[in-house]
Each structure stands twice: as C-alpha cells, then as structure tokens.
Design a protein around this motif. Structure first.
Motif, PDB file in Angstrom:
ATOM      1  N   ILE A 181       0.872  -1.180   0.000  1.00 48.68           N
ATOM      2  CA  ILE A 181       0.000   0.000   0.000  1.00 48.68           C
ATOM      3  C   ILE A 181       0.910   1.230   0.000  1.00 48.68           C
ATOM      4  CG2 ILE A 181      -1.704   1.288   1.326  1.00 48.68           C
ATOM      5  CD1 ILE A 181      -2.556  -1.398   2.532  1.00 48.68           C
ATOM      6  N   PRO A 182       0.669   2.113  -0.917  1.00 46.87           N
ATOM      7  CA  PRO A 182       1.547   3.293  -0.950  1.00 46.87           C
ATOM      8  C   PRO A 182       1.587   3.967   0.426  1.00 46.87           C
ATOM      9  CG  PRO A 182       0.084   3.291  -2.824  1.00 46.87           C
ATOM     10  CD  PRO A 182      -0.353   2.131  -1.977  1.00 46.87           C
TER      11      PRO A 182
ATOM     12  N   ARG B  86       5.275  -1.129  22.891  1.00 43.24           N
ATOM     13  CA  ARG B  86       6.500  -0.341  22.982  1.00 43.24           C
ATOM     14  C   ARG B  86       7.261  -0.708  24.245  1.00 43.24           C
ATOM     15  NH1 ARG B  86       2.179   1.879  21.142  1.00 43.24           N
ATOM     16  NH2 ARG B  86       1.409   1.980  23.257  1.00 43.24           N
TER      17      ARG B  86
ATOM     18  N   ALA C  71       5.446   8.804  28.246  1.00 45.56           N
ATOM     19  CA  ALA C  71       4.992   7.928  27.177  1.00 45.56           C
ATOM     20  C   ALA C  71       6.125   7.655  26.197  1.00 45.56           C
ATOM     21  CB  ALA C  71       3.825   8.577  26.453  1.00 45.56           C
ATOM     22  N   PRO C  72       6.100   6.469  25.588  1.00 44.59           N
ATOM     23  CA  PRO C  72       7.167   6.110  24.647  1.00 44.59           C
ATOM     24  C   PRO C  72       7.181   7.043  23.445  1.00 44.59           C
ATOM     25  CG  PRO C  72       5.899   4.186  25.280  1.00 44.59           C
ATOM     26  CD  PRO C  72       5.164   5.358  25.793  1.00 44.59           C
ATOM     27  N   ASP C  73       8.369   7.308  22.999  1.00 42.99           N
ATOM     28  CA  ASP C  73       8.546   8.155  21.813  1.00 42.99           C
ATOM     29  C   ASP C  73      10.003   7.970  21.400  1.00 42.99           C
ATOM     30  OD1 ASP C  73       8.169   9.946  19.809  1.00 42.99           O
ATOM     31  OD2 ASP C  73       7.442  11.581  21.081  1.00 42.99           O
TER      32      ASP C  73
ATOM     33  N   ARG D  87      14.116  14.688  27.510  1.00 45.70           N
ATOM     34  CA  ARG D  87      13.054  14.756  28.508  1.00 45.70           C
ATOM     35  C   ARG D  87      13.218  13.633  29.530  1.00 45.70           C
ATOM     36  NH1 ARG D  87       7.269  14.660  26.042  1.00 45.70           N
ATOM     37  NH2 ARG D  87       8.025  16.529  25.018  1.00 45.70           N
TER      38      ARG D  87
ATOM     39  N   LEU E  77      -3.362   2.827   9.513  1.00 47.29           N
ATOM     40  CA  LEU E  77      -2.198   3.206   8.715  1.00 47.29           C
ATOM     41  C   LEU E  77      -2.481   4.529   8.030  1.00 47.29           C
ATOM     42  CD1 LEU E  77      -1.490  -0.276   7.233  1.00 47.29           C
ATOM     43  CD2 LEU E  77      -0.049   0.975   8.847  1.00 47.29           C
TER      44      LEU E  77
ATOM     45  N   VAL F  32      -5.491   5.450  -0.901  1.00 48.84           N
ATOM     46  CA  VAL F  32      -4.535   4.473  -1.404  1.00 48.84           C
ATOM     47  C   VAL F  32      -4.319   4.684  -2.880  1.00 48.84           C
ATOM     48  CG1 VAL F  32      -3.906   2.067  -1.239  1.00 48.84           C
ATOM     49  CG2 VAL F  32      -5.842   2.927   0.080  1.00 48.84           C
ATOM     50  N   SER F  33      -3.085   4.556  -3.280  1.00 54.44           N
ATOM     51  CA  SER F  33      -2.809   4.540  -4.708  1.00 54.44           C
ATOM     52  C   SER F  33      -2.657   3.064  -5.099  1.00 54.44           C
ATOM     53  CB  SER F  33      -1.532   5.340  -4.961  1.00 54.44           C
ATOM     54  OG  SER F  33      -1.100   5.156  -6.263  1.00 54.44           O
TER      55      SER F  33
ATOM     56  N   LYS G  95       3.077   7.756  13.148  1.00 54.77           N
ATOM     57  CA  LYS G  95       3.184   7.851  11.698  1.00 54.77           C
ATOM     58  C   LYS G  95       1.861   8.281  11.082  1.00 54.77           C
ATOM     59  CE  LYS G  95       5.271   5.467   7.978  1.00 54.77           C
ATOM     60  NZ  LYS G  95       6.193   4.378   7.656  1.00 54.77           N
TER      61      LYS G  95
ATOM     62  N   ASP H 224       2.300   9.078  -4.098  1.00 55.14           N
ATOM     63  CA  ASP H 224       3.072   8.645  -5.285  1.00 55.14           C
ATOM     64  C   ASP H 224       3.365   9.793  -6.225  1.00 55.14           C
ATOM     65  OD1 ASP H 224       3.438   6.092  -4.603  1.00 55.14           O
ATOM     66  OD2 ASP H 224       1.622   5.348  -5.573  1.00 55.14           O
TER      67      ASP H 224
ATOM     68  N   GLY I 298      -1.629   2.947  26.338  1.00 56.21           N
ATOM     69  CA  GLY I 298      -1.650   2.554  24.935  1.00 56.21           C
ATOM     70  C   GLY I 298      -1.961   3.705  24.002  1.00 56.21           C
ATOM     71  N   THR I 299      -1.604   4.949  24.402  1.00 59.03           N
ATOM     72  CA  THR I 299      -1.849   6.076  23.490  1.00 59.03           C
ATOM     73  C   THR I 299      -0.531   6.742  23.131  1.00 59.03           C
ATOM     74  OG1 THR I 299      -2.079   7.678  25.263  1.00 59.03           O
ATOM     75  CG2 THR I 299      -4.082   6.538  24.553  1.00 59.03           C
ATOM     76  N   PHE I 300      -0.599   7.449  22.039  1.00 57.43           N
ATOM     77  CA  PHE I 300       0.555   8.259  21.629  1.00 57.43           C
ATOM     78  C   PHE I 300       0.143   9.712  21.794  1.00 57.43           C
ATOM     79  CE2 PHE I 300       0.750   4.318  19.337  1.00 57.43           C
ATOM     80  CZ  PHE I 300       2.080   3.948  19.417  1.00 57.43           C
ATOM     81  N   VAL I 301       0.592  10.301  22.894  1.00 53.89           N
ATOM     82  CA  VAL I 301       0.224  11.707  23.093  1.00 53.89           C
ATOM     83  C   VAL I 301       0.874  12.531  21.994  1.00 53.89           C
ATOM     84  CG1 VAL I 301       0.290  13.629  24.691  1.00 53.89           C
ATOM     85  CG2 VAL I 301       0.069  11.311  25.549  1.00 53.89           C
TER      86      VAL I 301
ATOM     87  N   PRO J 230       2.938  14.989  20.149  1.00 47.91           N
ATOM     88  CA  PRO J 230       4.091  15.796  20.564  1.00 47.91           C
ATOM     89  C   PRO J 230       3.806  17.289  20.352  1.00 47.91           C
ATOM     90  CG  PRO J 230       4.574  14.605  18.551  1.00 47.91           C
ATOM     91  CD  PRO J 230       3.215  14.180  18.975  1.00 47.91           C
TER      92      PRO J 230
END
Lengths: 318, 303, 680
Positions: A222-223, A253, A297-299, A307, B70, B77-78, B110, B127, B150-153, B155
């Motif tokens: 997937i692109p 993590r 938190a992981p980073d 930090r 994702l 999606v291409s 990501k 693309d 289980g979170t990504f705060v 930044p």
C-alpha cells in the motif's frame, strides 16, 4: 587574595542576605559595588605628584591640572557606576549534561534604560566573558557550569563587572540567579535491560537487526508503506510488490521501569536507566520511562531522550 | 454578521450551556484553523463537530482512530492496476470539508503525522501526485486526556498545527437537567438548519483578514509573545507562527463579536485556547495558570 | 618574534594624536632633533600598524634611548634641570609610545602624557596654553576610553565624544577644587627660568637707549588702581635712580661704605631710620594710591611704582631712593600690591656721603656747561631758582624733542646743550642733572615709565615699553627729593598726552610713527577691539588665576565663609563637590531610557495610577474596558463616566480608521477629568 575562612563565611552570608536569589534582577545602587582599580590608584598618585609639583613651583596651572585629573576621577565614578546601573539580568535556557561533565546556563542581559558597554560575567573559577548591550535590546551568554553530582545544580553566584569607560574604577555586583542546570545521572553499564518486553528485545538490539517484531506474513503493498519493509526478494522473483507484516510485541513499545531494578541503590538505578536510555535511543524504537510518580509515554528522538534524562536528573522532585 | 449569531444559536440548541466554547470553535473555523478538543468521552465533542458541519452545510466525515490504523486509511490508497499498468488513487476519508478525527492520540505517530501534514498543507501527495483537499477544510480532532494507556500523546511540535485547543467539560447542573429532559441528540442535530453554505463560510473567513488591528494592538500581542519567551517557567516561548495564529484568532473573535477592529479583549479571549497547548511548563508548573498570569502582568497599554 | 599589537584599532589614531599634541609645546622650543625623533617614532608605528614592519626589537629601542639621552646632553650640557629634564621626558614619552604592545603600556604612555602636559605649563602660563593642555587631556581621556572599550561596535569618534563629555563635566569640579583647596607653602623651593627678558630697561642710561625702547609696543606692566587714579602728568613709574655719571653713561651707585641694610628695608628686618620716619608720616597723609602692578618678566630685580611706595606683599624691599627691589629677578609675571603716598618724600634725609655722590661729576666733561651752571649759581638765590633757570634755558633756546636725535660726538653734554639741541628725554634728563650738579644742587637721574593708557574696558592701565622715560630729581632743603622733568619744558605734550600724541603733534613725529608702524591702541577698528579684549582676558587671567595665591585665597575664603578655619573649608569643599556630583548623578542616572509614551498611553496610565492610589491596587494587564469595570466595582457612582471614557478610549486607541485628532484627545481628557472627580 583568599580571606580566612570565618571571615569569608561571614561575608558570604552577608552577601546572601543582601542579594537574595531571583529569576530576574535589575542592578541598582544597593547591589553595585565600586572601587578604584590598580591603575586608578596609580592615576591618583599622578594627580598627587602634579599637585605637589604645582605647590612647589607655585604654579597655579599645574595645580589646576592636578585638580582636573582629580575631577575626571570623580566624574568617572559616576560614569562607571552608570555603566552597570539599571542593567537587567535574567535566566535564559539551560543545557543539561551528565554528572561529572559540564552543563551550561544561559544568562540573558537586557538594557532597559541605557546601553551597557563591556560588561564581564563570570562565576568563581571560570573565565570571564565580555558582552555589550545596546539600549532596549537583549543579549545572552552561555556560561559553562561544572556538574558535580546528579540532580539540580544551582547557578553559583554570578559576578558582573565593568571598568568602562576609563578603567580607573571597577564596579561590580554579585547576582544570585534562581537558575539551575540538570545533571543527568552518569550512565552505568548494565547487562539487563530494565524494560518491559524482556530479553528478546535486548537480544534484538545486540544482534543489530532492524526491527524487533515477530514476522507475521505478507500483504500487498500500500503506498505509504515503508520501503524498508517491502519484500524485495519476492519482488525480484516476480511475486509483485508486497509488504512484510510484523506483529508488535506485548505492550507495543518498550517501557524502562524503575521497579525492575530491585536491590540497587537509588543513584545506581538512575545511572542504569540513564545507560539504557542512551542504548535505546539509536534504535528508533519508541521507549518510555516509568519512575515512581512519573510516567513518560514512549517516543523517539532527541527531545524525547532529553526529557527522559531530565526526569532522571530531577528525580524525585519532578 | 447576523448569520454568525444565528449559527451560534443553532449550535447552541444541541450543545447546551457552552456558549464560550462554541464561540471559540466558530472563531477557529473563521480563522481557517483546526481545532483540538481535549475531553473525556461523552462530553459532546462529536455532537459539536457534527452540529458545526450541519450549520455551515459542510461535507462531514468522522474517523475513529485506532493504533492499527495506517496512513493510507486516512489519506487514501494509490492502487496499482496490473491491467492498465498504472496506479489509481482511492481517496481516503480526509477528502472532506469537516473531518472529525476522534481520539487522534490512539493512532501511531506515523498515522498522526500523515494527517497533520495534510492539515498543514491542505493537500495530499501520494506517489508524486498532489491532490488538493476540498475547500474549506477543517479538522476537529479529539483527544482523551486521562486514559494514557496505549496512546501516543501528540508531541508539542505537532500540536502547533492546531490553531486552538478547547475542552468542553461537564455541563452545569441545570443544563444537564435540560439535556436529560431532551430527546435524542443525534436526531436534533439532523434537524438543525443550515445557516450559511460553505461558500459563505469562505467569504466570511476572507472578511476576517480585513478586521483592523491598530499598531498599539500589535504591540500588545508582541509583548504577550515576548513575555512567554522571557518567562523561564516555560521550556520555550511561543513561535512566530503561534503569534500569527493568535492575531488571526483575535481578528476572527472580533468578527464573531460583531466588531470590525480588534480590541485587547479579543486577544485575551482567545489567548488561553491558542497559547496553552503550544507551551509546556518546566517541572511542576501548570501551563494554564502561567498563561493566565501573563494576561495579568503584561501591560495592555505600553508603559 | 612577532609582537602583537593589542591596543584596539579604533584607539590607535587617538594614541598617536595624544603623543603628538602633548609633545608639541616642547618641540616648538626644544632642539630640532626632538621633532625628528617623534616623526620617526610615529612613522615606525604607522608602518607597524600597516603590517609593513615588525615592531623594533629591544636592541633598536635601546639604541634610540641612548641616542636620545646623548642628544639631550649635547643640547643642554646636562641631564637635570628643568629644560633638559623636560626634553628628556618628552623623548622618553615618544620612545614609550614606540613600544606600546599591551594595554598596560598604553596606560603608561597616557600617564607620561599627563606629566608632559604638566611640564608644558612650567614654561608658559597663558590662557591659550592652558586651553591647549585641556585639549591634550581630552585626547588622553579619549585614549583611556578607547583602550577600555573592547567592543566590536566601538568607534573612535564616540571615544572622543565621550571623553569630551567627561572632561566638560570635570571642569566645574576642577574650578571648585581650585578655589577651595587650601594652598600649602612650597615643600622645597624651586625656580624655573621663565621667558627670556625681552626689551626692557637696563640698569644704566646712555644716549639712545631709551629712544630704542620707544620703538617697542611691548607690555612692560599693568596697573590696576583701587580707588583714586593719579592724573596722567603725575604717573611717574620710578624704576631706578642713577647717581654716577662717567661723561656718557649714568649708572646706579651708592656712597662708599654704605651697607645694604642701611638703604634697603626688607620686611621683618630691623627698620632703618629713614624708614621709621617715612612710616610715621605715612598715616597723616590724605593723598594715597592703592594699586596692583602685574609686571611682565624682565629678568631684573627692580620693580616699578609711584613715588614713596610701601609694598603690601612680601618678597620685595623698599630702597632709600624710594623704589622697590624684588628679592629675585622677575623671571615670570609678578603681581604685587603697593600703596604710594606721594607727599612724604621730604622726610628722607641726605647724608654727607650721599650729598657728595649726588654732586660728583666726571673731571673733564662739559666745560661749557659747567660755566653756564656757575653763572646761574651766582645769579640765583636758591636751588629752586637754579632749576627754574635751567628749565627756562631749555624752553627759550631752540631745543627740539625728537625720537631720532643726531649722533653726539666726544663731549655729549656740551655737544647736546650747545650744538645739536635735538634730543629725547634721556638727553634732557642727563644734561639737566649735569647742570644741577655743576651748580651745586644734589641731583640724580630717574628712569622708569611715564603715563600709561587705560584699557577700553576701563579696568586697568597698560604701560608699554614706549612709555619708557627718564627725568631728574633734585634735593631741595626742606622739601627733600623733588622731581623735575626737563622734557616737559621742551615738549609738554609728552607728559600731558603721552608719546603718541606728542609725536603726532610734531612734524617729523608723524612720519616717524608711520615708519615704526606704531599705532595707538584705540585708533584701530575691530582688530583693536579684539586685541583690547585679549588684553583684558590676559589681565584677568593674570590677576584671578595665576595671582590666586595663598593671600588672595584666604581673602576670598574669608569673604565667602566668614572665617578661614580648616573645618569651614572642608565643609565648603564637601558641599560644593556634593552639589555638583549630585547634579551630574541626577542627569546621568535618572534619565529615563524608555521611549516616550504617547499622549494616549499617558492618559491610560494616569487613570490607572489614580484608581490604584485611591482604591485597591490594579494589575498592569487591564484593557481600558477592564479598567473601567474595576473602577465601577469600587465606585458605583462613577460607572457611567468610566464607561464613557473606556468606550471612547478604545475606539480612539484601537481602531486604526480613526486615529485620534487633537480635539478628540481633548475630549478624552475632559472625560477623564470628569471621572477623576468621582474617584474618592
């Protein structure tokens, strides 16, 4: 020029009372001291010699010249004082470092009312640094600070000095800034990574493989997928563009944990954590830190690493 | 300007007792900025976003973020078509006018950054093909501040992409009573009348740029920015971009308040929601308390 | 070894300028090689700074030093003493400048510069020189500023400006110190040879000497009268009495065997008889003149005064022939105060020895003249009668008063009296005295100055060389020494109007004046005015600055403080310095650096301040409307007025479309004033 200890202690206490620490200080007459320099005394001697000459030759003009020298000196007192008066000093940034090495503190000088020329800054045992500030502007200086032991290292008393404009007098002030540098725990090598996720992670790092997850299978590309995860071997064999799929480990993590280091002293625990932060950092794997009373938190990345190290340094008062 | 009052009244029918936050949300839209709502689940975040979309007749999509999402799930999606030997683009949910990104902190960094990049640039590149996002384009993202497991705060650098951050909070008792007595909120939202269409909104946001700001006001904004930079209770001061955002938000607020020039009150009104999420305090400080104290200490009139 | 020049580049020019300016006074009067040395040093430094040359090493510098010392010895014959010492100092100054490498060296050069400035004042004390020295000080201060300014933004121009400001601020302080710091007596005595004597009176008189002086307009001395001024015809400034004649030249003489203590009275010594008599008569007389004389350097000991002078300052003696004698030759300008009482000359007696001296004549001179004198003596009843006859002789015979008399041959007395009959005052005084002695009347020649012009400012009199004069005194029984001026018999204008007028009234005199280029001071236009002013400044400089000695100071302090006690002087000094320093401190430290607030901004802060003073303190971060609310809360009665003000203010201040004009500002102020009344 070292005073005997009891006198110096008295002096230090007097100074501390007179100049309490603050985040920002504007120098005023209460804080500024002034005294002739060696050359200033020499200059006064010259004025005195001319005075004696004038008296002896009964020459009023030579007398006038010696009075002019004395007057210049008096006016210079005001000008020298003025160069330091109303100079503002405040905290700037702070650059942490490992205990035993050097950190740096930024001192910001600001000129609200007039320009200040050739001001020297230094703290005990360090070299002078010179700076000039134009009216209404700010200038900053980084001064190195030796970090003896882990924790917050408070800024020593700063000496601000100037001899401008004539060099006949020296005017100075001591500034206690409520400013500190964080000293990170000195990394201490340890084989066991105090992290959730266990030994396989550790091995993964030590074997230098990229990626630490279990291989799960392939799916069509997937692109936007990382090109590092494309199954290039398969592509070459004409199986089309596929992406390797990995399963994330338990918890997703890494968590560096204080409580996994039972049986070690406080400082030693911190040193081991410090070591592992440095070890994990280049792996580009998100990692977090759990200390009593603080969870980060992981980073990844520099800011994150700093930090975490700062958290270790300021333990237990975050 | 009546349209704005009407819009506020409409949304106010479903989001009860939150006039201040509604006004800020509207301001944020007029200033062409994205909004971050930080709140516990069930506080009416979704209702607010949906209602705003209804009132301005905007195309609306909602994406619930999860950790397995994702970038492609958001952007599109291409797809390689073996028959034509070409890639063809399948648009993701981001191609809409108002995107509610629910629980954005559950996505991986990501995925987060893919969305944030699209927000910033208002276009998606896949693309090598760049496709603009519809006009107008707003993202209302929500974040759960309590449940960190289980979170990504997000930044701090990413938070800068949001013009404002607000939180709704619990309703007042009498409002809650009203809420309980009322019917299905979803139904009510669907019944809301559109006040302006999306073109009207674009026109309005152009008017924001014409709201006058005197030199004295700019001076005040500068002093505020400067104060964050020289206050060592913060790790770092506000960026110039944050300053521009502050001014733009203040202009929009002035417009929402029915004025064609900016007052220092306007700046103060948007100040917490613009500044707080971009600043972080050194150990132990409360950003909210410090930003508030700056409003007290920074002179409004030069002296 | 490469040597690094650490004096900042923006100061190098100042340093070179300082060295040059400070040295110039010495270079002008010193030997030529000094100028050469300085030019060499400056050239080397310039090349070094252009990096075309490395700084000369120790060897070269030592050679230069030895050379300078040797040349000094060669030029002056010694290495000590004022002239040689100063020359050496200036050379060392230049050589020290050559080896400036570090800041410390520059300090040493600057300090040497102060000394060089000081020595320049040893030799010249004119106002111009002092101004020049102050200029040098400013340049030296610029150097000090420069070497203490290690900033990238530093500029040489700003050093000069800063130094000028500091110097100008120091000058009032310097004046205070000059006036109030007590003058101490010299710790040890030093004398410096001052200006070389210019034209001036010599201690003898022969034909032609005074007429030479008449061709000079140089200043001899100034006189400042306090109170009465004697008329011109009475202003005979006596310098010397000449008693011995050898047929051509008159000279000073005292009778054989007379002791100095008998004819010179110095204060503090035993009073001779004649002085005691003078003193006892002094207080009875009404006619007296009080004046100050400021004498130009003459290198002679005699001083000029009106008849029967009493010195009021020390350092001089009164001689029995009624004139003042300085203790040392007048090598620098000298100011002295005198009281003259003209009418008491009769009490001074004539001893037989003196009478013998005053009658003595050379053996074989003036045979014809003696004959004439004997004849007058026979025909006259008294000495006064004889002198009348002599004057009548000068008046009746065809005598001419001229600045260019013909040469006299072998016997000047007879030749003048009977042949040429053209002469100047010295001819008349000399031949008159000769005739008197030949007729048995004790007589002597007096040389000095006659007249003097008043300055245009009306302050003081100027006596110039062309006022030089000679006349006679004869001894009359019961009257003492009596002045007789034979020139007055020939050319009364000379006495009544002065030499200028006298010459202008005579035919050949006018040509002569043109020849000599002598013009009366007051004749010219602007130039004359300016030179009068310059003279006035010079005079005041002389009396108030250079003459501000211990006596003057204690008079001044007494009039200022009531009594001169150390405590009072100290208090006055401290107060004066404190006032000046406080004044400077105020301007230097209290100047607000903030940009000026606009009227609108001031309006707001005034209200803010008033509300904070009258009610609870307010924070700075209040918008106008919030300020209005804070006021309304505390003063409900002011709510409406406050809102009016705030609305008007925010519209004016924050809407760029309506920038406030004058009228609106006035309206705003009136709104605020209305609000003010409600806040209490």
């Amino acid at each position: 020029m070292q005073l005997p200890a009891p006198i110096r202690n008295l002096y230090e206490r007097w100074l501390a009372r007179r100049l309490p620490p603050a985040r920002q200080i504007v120098l005023d007459q209460r804080r500024i001291f002034i005294f002739p320099t060696g050359y200033g005394f020499f200059y006064l001697l010259v004025a005195a010699l001319l005075f004696i000459g004038g008296i002896n030759y009964e020459n009023n003009l030579i007398l006038a010249l010696s009075f002019l020298l004395a007057s210049l000196f008096m006016v210079a007192i005001l000008h020298t004082f003025r160069n330091l008066s109303a100079l503002g000093i405040r905290n700037g940034g702070s650059e942490s470092g490992f205990a035993g090495e050097e950190g740096a503190l930024e001192i910001v000088l600001f000129a609200q009312r007039r320009e200040h020329h050739c001001v020297w800054l230094r703290w005990r045992g360090q070299d002078d640094q010179q700076i000039s500030i134009r009216r209404g502007e700010e200038e900053s200086l980084w001064l190195n600070l030796p970090l003896a032991k882990r924790g917050r290292v408070m800024a020593p008393r700063l000496k601000v000095e100037s001899r401008f404009p004539l060099g006949l007098l020296r005017t100075w002030s001591y500034v206690s800034l409520d400013h500190y540098c964080l000293a990170w725990p000195r990394p201490e090598e340890s084989l066991d990574c105090p992290a959730d996720g266990g030994k396989e992670n550790q091995q993964a790092f030590s074997s230098g493989q990229s990626g630490n997850d279990e291989f799960q299978g392939l799916r069509s590309y997937i692109p936007g997928d990382s090109l590092r995860r494309v199954d290039w071997k398969g592509y070459a064999r004409g199986r089309g563009l596929n992406t390797k799929q990995f399963e994330e480990p338990v918890g997703g993590r890494l968590w560096l944990r204080w409580d996994r280091l039972q049986g070690l002293g406080e400082e030693q625990r911190l040193s081991v954590l410090s070591y592992w932060i440095l070890q994990l950092d280049p792996q580009r794997q998100p990692y977090g830190l759990k200390l009593p009373g603080l969870t980060l938190a992981p980073d990844t990345g520099d800011v994150h690493r700093w930090r975490l190290l700062d958290a270790l340094a300021s333990y237990p008062d975050f | 300007m009546q349209a704005l009052d009407k819009a506020l009244a409409q949304v106010g029918r479903v989001v009860l007792g939150k006039e201040e936050q509604l006004k800020l949300a509207l301001t944020c839209m007029l200033a062409n900025g994205h909004l971050l709502i930080e709140d516990l689940p069930g506080m009416g975040k979704t209702t607010l976003a949906h209602a705003l979309a209804r009132v301005f007749k905007l195309e609306y999509r909602r994406v619930q973020f999860t950790s397995d999402m994702l970038p492609a799930d958001i952007l599109g999606v291409s797809v390689f078509d073996p028959n034509t030997q070409q890639f063809s683009l399948r648009e993701g949910p981001v191609f809409t006018q108002l995107l509610l990104a629910d629980e954005i902190n559950r996505a991986t960094p990501k995925t987060q950054s893919a969305l944030l990049e699209a927000m910033e640039e208002r276009q998606v590149t896949l693309d090598g093909v760049t496709r603009p996002l519809p006009q107008p384009f707003f993202v209302v993202a929500t974040q759960n501040p309590v449940d960190q497991a289980g979170t990504f705060v997000l930044p701090e650098s990413q938070l800068d992409r949001f013009l404002m951050r607000i939180s709704l909070g619990y309703p007042a008792p009498e409002v809650e009573l009203q809420l309980l007595a009322g019917g299905d909120l979803r139904e009510q939202v669907r019944e809301l009348q559109a006040v302006i269409n999306s073109e009207g909104l674009i026109k309005l946001s152009r008017v924001v740029g014409k709201v006058r700001a005197s030199h004295e006001l700019l001076d005040y904004v500068q002093r505020l920015l400067d104060a964050t930079r020289s206050d060592d209770r913060f790790v770092a001061g506000l960026s110039p971009r944050a300053g521009l955002g502050l001014l733009k938000a203040a202009r929009a607020w002035a417009l929402v308040s029915g004025r064609d020039y900016v007052l220092p009150e306007d700046v103060q009104a948007v100040w917490p929601s613009v500044a707080e999420h971009r600043l972080s305090a050194r150990q132990g400080g409360s950003v909210a308390a410090i930003t508030q104290s700056l409003l007290q200490s920074v002179p409004v009139i030069r002296r | 070894m490469a040597r690094i020049y650490q004096v900042p580049s923006h100061t190098r020019l100042w340093l070179a300028l300082a060295v040059l300016l400070c040295s110039i006074p010495q270079l002008v009067k010193g030997p030529l090689w000094q100028a050469g040395l300085l030019v060499l040093v400056i050239l080397i430094r310039w090349l070094v700074e252009q990096q075309r040359l490395t700084l000369p090493g120790r060897m070269v510098r030592s050679l230069l030093l030895i050379g300078a010392v040797a040349l000094t010895f060669y030029s002056f014959g010694r290495l000590y003493g004022p002239e040689a010492g100063v020359a050496l100092l200036v050379s060392l100054f230049a050589l020290k400048y050559l080896e400036v490498v570090q800041q410390r060296d520059a300090y040493v050069v600057i300090v040497l510069g102060y000394f060089v400035c000081g020595t320049a004042l040893l030799f010249s004390q004119t106002p111009g020189m002092f101004l020049y020295v102050v200029l040098c000080m400013t340049v030296l201060t610029s150097c000090l500023v420069g070497i203490n300014h290690s900033d990238t933004r530093a500029s040489g121009f700003l050093h000069g400006k800063r130094a000028l400001v500091i110097t100008l601020q120091s000058i009032p302080l310097m004046m205070v110190l000059f006036l109030l710091v007590p003058r101490v007596a010299p710790l040890w005595n030093m004398q410096v040879g001052g200006d070389k004597a210019r034209t001036g009176m010599s201690d003898s008189m022969s034909p032609g000497q005074i007429s030479e002086l008449s061709e000079s307009a140089e200043l001899a001395f100034r006189v400042d009268f306090q109170g009465d001024v004697p008329p011109r015809a009475q202003r005979y400034w006596r310098g010397l009495t000449l008693s011995h004649y050898d047929g051509r030249t008159w000279q000073q003489a005292v009778p054989k065997g007379q002791l100095e203590s008998e004819y010179l009275y110095r204060r503090g010594t035993e009073k001779p008889d004649w002085y005691r008599k003078l003193e006892s008569r002094r207080s009875y007389e009404q006619e007296r003149y009080l004046y100050e004389v400021i004498a130009e350097p003459s290198q002679r000991r005699w001083l000029f005064s009106l008849a029967v002078p009493f010195p009021l300052d020390g350092d001089m003696a009164l001689a029995k022939d009624m004139r003042l004698v300085a203790n040392q030759p007048v090598s620098q300008r000298l100011a002295y105060r005198v009281e003259s009482v003209p009418a008491i000359n009769e009490v001074i007696g004539l001893t037989p020895q003196e009478r013998q001296l005053m009658l003595s004549l050379p053996q074989n001179a003036g045979k014809k003249a003696r004959g004439l004198a004997h004849q007058w003596r026979k025909e006259s009843s008294s000495a006064r009668d004889i002198s009348q006859r002599a004057l009548r002789y000068f008046r009746d015979q065809p005598f001419h008063y001229t600045l260019r008399p013909p040469r006299l041959t072998a016997d000047p007395v007879d030749d003048f009296l009977f042949r040429t009959r053209r002469g100047f005052c010295e001819h008349y005084a000399s031949s008159f005295t000769f005739l008197m002695r030949a007729a048995g009347v004790p007589a002597r020649v007096v040389v000095g100055y006659q007249g003097g012009e008043q300055n245009d400012m009306g302050t003081h009199f100027l006596v110039r060389q062309y006022d030089a004069h000679a006349w006679s005194e004869i001894w009359l029984e019961g009257e003492g020494w009596t002045r007789v001026d034979p020139t007055g018999a020939v050319a009364p204008d000379r006495i009544e109007l002065g030499l200028r007028e006298a010459l202008e009234n005579s035919e050949d005199g006018r040509d002569l004046l043109a020849d000599l280029g002598l013009r009366r001071f007051s004749d010219g236009g602007l130039f004359a005015k300016v030179s009068q002013w310059i003279d006035y400044v010079d005079f005041r400089w002389q009396t108030w600055v250079l003459g501000y000695d211990r006596a003057f100071q204690s008079d001044f302090l007494e009039s200022l403080l009531g009594a001169v006690t150390p405590a009072r002087i100290a208090i006055a000094l401290i107060i004066a310095v404190a006032i000046l320093m406080g004044f400077y401190a105020f301007f230097l430290l209290w100047q607000t650096g903030n940009e000026k607030l606009t009227l609108m901004e001031r309006e707001y802060w005034r209200l803010h301040q008033r509300a904070s003073e009258r009610g609870r303190p307010l924070v700075a971060g209040l918008t106008p409307m919030q300020l209005c609310q804070a006021i309304s809360e505390q003063w409900p009665q002011a709510a409406v007025a406050a809102e009016n003000w705030a609305k008007y203010y925010q519209k004016l201040h924050y809407d760029p479309l309506s920038p406030p004009d004058k009228q609106q500002k006035r309206h705003l102020r009136s709104l605020r004033n209305r609000l003010y009344k409600l806040l209490d």
